[in-house]
Design an enzyme around this catalytic site. Structure first.
Site, PDB file in Angstrom:
ATOM      1  N   ASP A 130       1.002  -1.124   0.058  1.00 34.48           N
ATOM      2  CA  ASP A 130      -0.018  -0.084   0.096  1.00 34.48           C
ATOM      3  C   ASP A 130       0.899   1.489   0.105  1.00 34.48           C
ATOM      4  OD1 ASP A 130      -2.456   1.066   0.866  1.00 34.48           O
ATOM      5  OD2 ASP A 130      -3.955  -0.641   0.825  1.00 34.48           O
ATOM      6  N   HIS A 150      -4.415   6.146   2.442  1.00 33.39           N
ATOM      7  CA  HIS A 150      -4.897   4.752   2.205  1.00 33.39           C
ATOM      8  C   HIS A 150      -4.612   3.628   2.717  1.00 33.39           C
ATOM      9  CE1 HIS A 150      -5.716   1.691  -0.799  1.00 33.39           C
ATOM     10  NE2 HIS A 150      -6.359   2.877  -1.457  1.00 33.39           N
ATOM     11  N   SER A 160     -10.799  -1.153  -1.885  1.00 34.84           N
ATOM     12  CA  SER A 160      -9.847  -1.151  -1.150  1.00 34.84           C
ATOM     13  C   SER A 160     -10.428  -0.833  -0.039  1.00 34.84           C
ATOM     14  CB  SER A 160      -8.954   1.085  -2.032  1.00 34.84           C
ATOM     15  OG  SER A 160      -8.529   0.059  -2.611  1.00 34.84           O
TER      16      SER A 160
END
Length: 636
Positions: free
Chosen positions: A11, A88, A414
């Protein structure tokens, strides 16, 4: 709680100071762990890693080779370290295995205890994506991270990576996620990947290899009703995430555009438009992009807020941040417009959003969630399963939002992916000897195909429709049933090599996966015989047969009977239709014959094959399309 399991994530990095990465109450790091942490900009391996965050690496040589220069961290607001500049990776990590944090919320919305799917699991971050061009991840860095994660000893990998377009490259050549995940699965590591955010269009699903567990996004039973009080004291409800105080009564306008015959979408509003300054505007839009533009145009014109009446099926999308923007249906918007047109001085008050959990909130597949069938391999059902991915509260860096908060709501496949990765971690702790294929089978064959309350599951779209396997694979994930599936469809590396052969990969291409010389068998294998927990026939002419084998993981002495729901116009027979297991018979093979009575080409229709024993229901989704070949060569 997933104690002893190690979840790796590829990630954007991690914000180690977040409370969700506290190691309070955790035991020593598993002795088998070979990984570690790398220091760098604003990241001290000794200080920032602990018994929860046991691995943190970063990979950028591939990126720098592709851009042709060292990464400029000042220009791109990045850190040359595992630290997350985007948010994220911090969010996905908290979903997969974050420690419990009480009294968490986004300024009061979604208030409660936030925790990861496997809060007792350890986390290892492999930073492969960087804050440039909307998120840049080099294939070389991704492959290196897979290699390192395999060496380090992770048990499951959560990979929320992909693009928003159709990956024709999957057909032309294998990409880094396909190759890296193959190596991981060959070592017994489950790989969970995002299906992509290209929905609701068909054939947009990504990460489609059969050894990957591919995840679609669904909603949860929570929404945020937001009161809209009109000047006549009538209150209607919209959806938003408004925080703070209400606006007080303000002028309500409908910025009609004389050049547009249809209802106003507010796209003609200019920054100097005084008609909306200090007022709340009503806009009618027909899609997510129009909604975002309309809200931003009203904001730029110094509007006080905006009410968006949207006829898109995208019920989960928010408007824009840091501006009062409330979404309503076209019907509600029409009622507000009637009030405006019948009143000389219309006014409105926008009140803060509330949090509502439970009925009557329906279960839906999110609008943005990519849909099947798989473009590279239509005979492999994708996505495999759906998990929560709409408006998920998770940890973020404090700089992620202008408002200083540890948590934020994000949406996407995600967010769904680490939910499933956390569940995989729990299953691995319960069943340490199950293969990645067995775990995938347990999840796919036990999914909810109806809401837990018995209501149907819909898929947001244009228009919204009943969900089918191309929307959610085996259904909405049901972790408690997955822990005791009864039967599993198991596979290993040899099966995946046969799959590559059936796709027409040559020996040199297959070598990228296996790192050893492989010769495809001269006798062609049917891709339909791949031992998947689903049946997908993209081109049925008259009749075809396929085989499956199931392994008993329930009571030693068990008898299962077949229950078939045939797709429309399709006949399905199973032999044998009764499976008997005992202390000597652990695995049984059966055949499925599928015939079409259609005399014309059709679109896909759906059904299922379920093995039932009175306790378990092992359900395989079925999708079939009739394609009758005709020769037109002699036609004049």
């Amino acid at each position: 709680m997933g104690d002893g399991i190690i979840i790796g994530l590829l990630d954007t990095g991690i914000w180690p100071e977040s409370e969700v990465f506290s190691d309070k109450g955790m035991g020593p790091i598993p002795s088998r762990w070979k990984g570690g942490c790398s220091s760098g900009q604003r990241f001290n391996a000794t200080e920032h890693c602990n018994r929860k965050l046991i691995g943190a690496r970063y990979f950028l040589k591939g990126l720098e080779a592709e851009i042709g220069e060292p990464l400029n961290t000042t220009e791109y607001l990045e850190y040359l370290s595992p630290r997350d500049a985007v948010g994220h990776g911090t969010h996905t990590s908290s979903i997969a295995g974050g420690s419990p944090v009480v009294n968490a919320s986004y300024y009061g919305l979604g208030f409660g205890t936030v925790r990861g799917g496997a809060p007792g699991a350890r986390l290892a971050m492999y930073k492969v994506c960087w804050n440039l061009e909307g998120g840049f991840c080099s294939d070389a860095d991704i492959l290196k991270a897979f290699d390192k994660a395999i060496h380090d000893g992770v048990d499951v990998l959560s990979v929320s990576l992909g693009s928003d377009g159709i990956l024709f490259t999957e057909i032309i050549k294998p990409d880094s996620i396909h190759i890296g995940s193959f190596h991981a699965v060959a070592q017994g590591i489950s790989v969970v990947c995002a299906a992509g955010n290209g929905g609701p269009r068909a054939q947009t699903v990504e990460n489609t290899a059969p050894w990957i567990l591919t995840v679609a996004a669904s909603s949860i039973d929570r929404f945020f009703p937001t009161p809209i009080t009109l000047g006549n004291n009538r209150t209607v409800m919209g959806q938003a995430m408004l925080i703070g105080n209400h606006t007080g009564f303000a002028s309500l306008v409908y910025p009609d555009d004389p050049h547009v015959e249809s209802s106003s979408n507010c796209l003609s509003i200019s920054p100097n438009d005084t008609s909306v300054a200090g007022k709340v505007a009503l806009c009618f839009t027909s899609g997510t992009f129009e909604t975002a533009f309309a809200a931003s145009f009203v904001k730029e014109a110094r509007g006080l807020g905006v009410i968006i009446a949207e006829n898109s099926g995208n019920t989960q999308a928010s408007c824009i941040r840091d501006f009062p923007c409330i979404k309503v249906s076209y019907e509600t918007g029409s009622q507000i417009l009637y009030y405006i047109s019948s009143t000389r001085h219309p006014h409105v008050r926008l009140s803060p959003s509330k949090t509502h959990v439970g009925k009557p909130v329906p279960t839906i597949v999110a609008y943005f969630s990519s849909r099947g069938p798989s473009l590279p391999s239509p005979a492999v059902l994708k996505p495999d399963i759906a998990g929560p991915g709409a408006k998920i509260l998770g940890a973020v860096p404090p700089s992620d939002l202008k408002k200083n908060t540890q948590f934020a709501f994000l949406s996407g496949t995600s967010m769904a992916t680490p939910h499933i990765a956390g569940i995989v971690a729990l299953l691995k702790s319960l069943h340490p000897h199950w293969s990645p294929a067995a775990i995938k089978s347990a999840i796919v064959t036990t999914g909810w195909t109806a809401d837990p309350s018995g209501e149907p599951i819909f898929a947001d779209g244009d228009p919204t429709k009943l969900a089918d396997p191309f929307d959610f694979g085996g259904g909405i994930v049901n972790p408690n049933r997955a822990a005791d599936p009864g039967l599993v469809y198991d596979m290993g590396t040899a099966d995946y090599i046969h799959y590559l052969c059936t796709l027409g990969y040559n020996n040199s291409a297959i070598f990228q996966f296996t790192e050893q010389s492989i010769r495809c068998p001269t006798r062609e294998h049917s891709i339909l015989d791949l031992n998947l927990p689903s049946i997908n026939i993209p081109s049925l002419q008259n009749s075809t047969s396929l085989t499956r084998n199931v392994t008993n993981v329930g009571a030693v002495n068990s008898t299962y009977k077949a229950s078939i729901i045939s797709p429309a116009g399709i006949t399905i027979t199973v032999k044998p239709d009764t499976l008997i297991f005992d202390s000597t018979i652990k695995t049984v093979t059966f055949s499925v014959t599928v015939s079409s009575i259609h005399q014309v080409n059709t679109e896909y229709s759906f059904g299922s094959l379920t093995w039932v024993d009175g306790v378990h229901a092992v359900r395989s989704p079925i999708s079939v399309r009739t394609m009758i070949e005709e020769s037109y060569a002699n036609d004049s």
